[in-house]
Enzyme design. Structure first.
Site, PDB file in Angstrom:
ATOM      1  N   HIS A   1      36.490  31.568  10.383  1.00  0.00           N
ATOM      2  CA  HIS A   1      37.124  32.720  10.992  1.00  0.00           C
ATOM      3  C   HIS A   1      37.054  32.592  12.509  1.00  0.00           C
ATOM      4  CE1 HIS A   1      36.258  34.528   6.917  1.00  0.00           C
ATOM      5  NE2 HIS A   1      37.555  34.694   7.069  1.00  0.00           N
TER       6      HIS A   1
ATOM      7  N   SER B   1      36.871  43.245   1.206  1.00  0.00           N
ATOM      8  CA  SER B   1      37.174  42.815   2.570  1.00  0.00           C
ATOM      9  C   SER B   1      38.206  43.754   3.173  1.00  0.00           C
ATOM     10  CB  SER B   1      37.721  41.392   2.560  1.00  0.00           C
ATOM     11  OG  SER B   1      38.268  41.059   3.819  1.00  0.00           O
TER      12      SER B   1
END
Length: 328
Positions: free
Chosen positions: A180, A108
């Site tokens: 998110h 990530s």
């Protein structure tokens, strides 16, 4: 990868895993292994070892992870580092023991330092302090990258870590507390429109800049890398690929774009008392672009498609929100 090869997608029910499954199906792969949690608990070391021994996959996409946004990372830091370390240890080690030809590990972009030079090059990894709000998750992902490098160096494996930027798309997590920013805003605006709510509050100042990549683009990038002949010597080096769109947008402009797509007509309010997170996160994607891959789905189109999928999912599942393996 050959069309008949056994391809294991760890985390196939999530955002990234489901996109990989759709793409591989479209491309004619016929032996895709996608065990659900009831069949294979990736936290269970003994069960993972037995599953690998039985099925002997040729290729592995390690897309399984415990993930979430700022709120979830702040609230459950121990869960994020503990669960992700166990999952990675199990999948990566068993891939080595069972002679997997190639493994692609999804890290990530939050592994980069909080105040990293922009755009972020692969070489900037571990050159400064992490963003405190998600450092446990980031440390776990950095450990996964180091595992790939270590196994390649010691055992001659072909384990490839890639770093996607912020993702969105079908099968995303739309839970307000754990999602998110992009899917969370889609749900907020959708519900505010239905309730005719006069305003929507957004965490932070709106000034941070983020890069967003549609998950279908990521799936194409992952398969591109998995099928690319990188040369034997490359795996002895610190192999690493950013995968992103190559452009970013402020959270305020993102909110305005989602507001337009959803048709919400109220007022946007930004709560500056809440954390902004990293000021900017833009990946340098020149390395993967040079190999011949580029993102192709424009942000407005991707958000429109995702909102359409969200509406359809609410209708089909009577409002049940799907948990997924998204990335920070």
């Amino acid at each position: 990868m050959q069309k008949i090869d056994k391809i294991f997608i760890a985390g196939a029910a999530g955002l990234v895993g489901s996109a990989l499954k759709r793409l591989l199906d479209q491309q004619g792969y016929t032996n895709i292994l996608t065990p659900g949690r009831k069949e294979l608990d990736l936290m269970d070391t003994t069960a993972v070892a037995a599953w690998f021994e039985k099925h002997k996959p040729n290729y592995v996409f390690q897309a399984a992870a415990k993930v979430g946004g700022i709120l979830a990372n702040n609230r459950y830091p121990a869960d994020f580092i503990h669960q992700n370390l166990i999952i990675m240890n199990n999948v990566i080690h068993q891939s080595y023991l069972n002679n997997v030809k190639k493994l692609l590990f999804l890290a990530s972009s939050c592994i980069y330092p909080k105040h990293c030079p922009q755009p972020m090059k692969e070489e900037y990894l571990m050159t400064g302090p992490l963003e405190p709000t998600n450092s446990p998750y980031a440390v776990a992902k950095i450990a996964g990258i180091e595992m790939c490098w270590a196994y390649n160096r010691q055992y001659g494996t072909k384990f490839i870590p890639v770093m996607p930027t912020n993702l969105y798309g079908a099968n995303d997590n739309f839970d307000i507390e754990t999602a998110h920013v992009l899917p969370a805003l889609i749900r907020k605006f959708h519900e505010a429109k239905l309730a005719n709510t006069p305003s929507v509050t957004i965490w932070g100042t709106g000034s941070p800049k983020r890069e967003f990549l549609h998950v279908d683009d990521l799936a194409k990038g992952c398969c591109f890398i998995m099928n690319k002949d990188l040369g034997e010597s490359t795996y002895k080096s610190k192999l690493l690929f950013n995968i992103g769109a190559g452009k970013d947008i402020t959270i305020k402009d993102l909110a305005l774009l989602i507001q337009a797509v959803t048709g919400y007509e109220g007022i946007l309010e930004f709560d500056a008392s809440k954390p902004d997170g990293t000021p900017q996160k833009l990946l340098d994607v020149s390395q993967i672009n040079a190999l011949g891959w580029n993102a192709s789905i424009p942000l407005h189109q991707g958000i429109s498609d995702t909102y359409e999928w969200y509406n359809q999912s609410l209708t089909k599942r009577s409002g049940v929100i799907i948990n997924s393996a998204t990335l920070c």
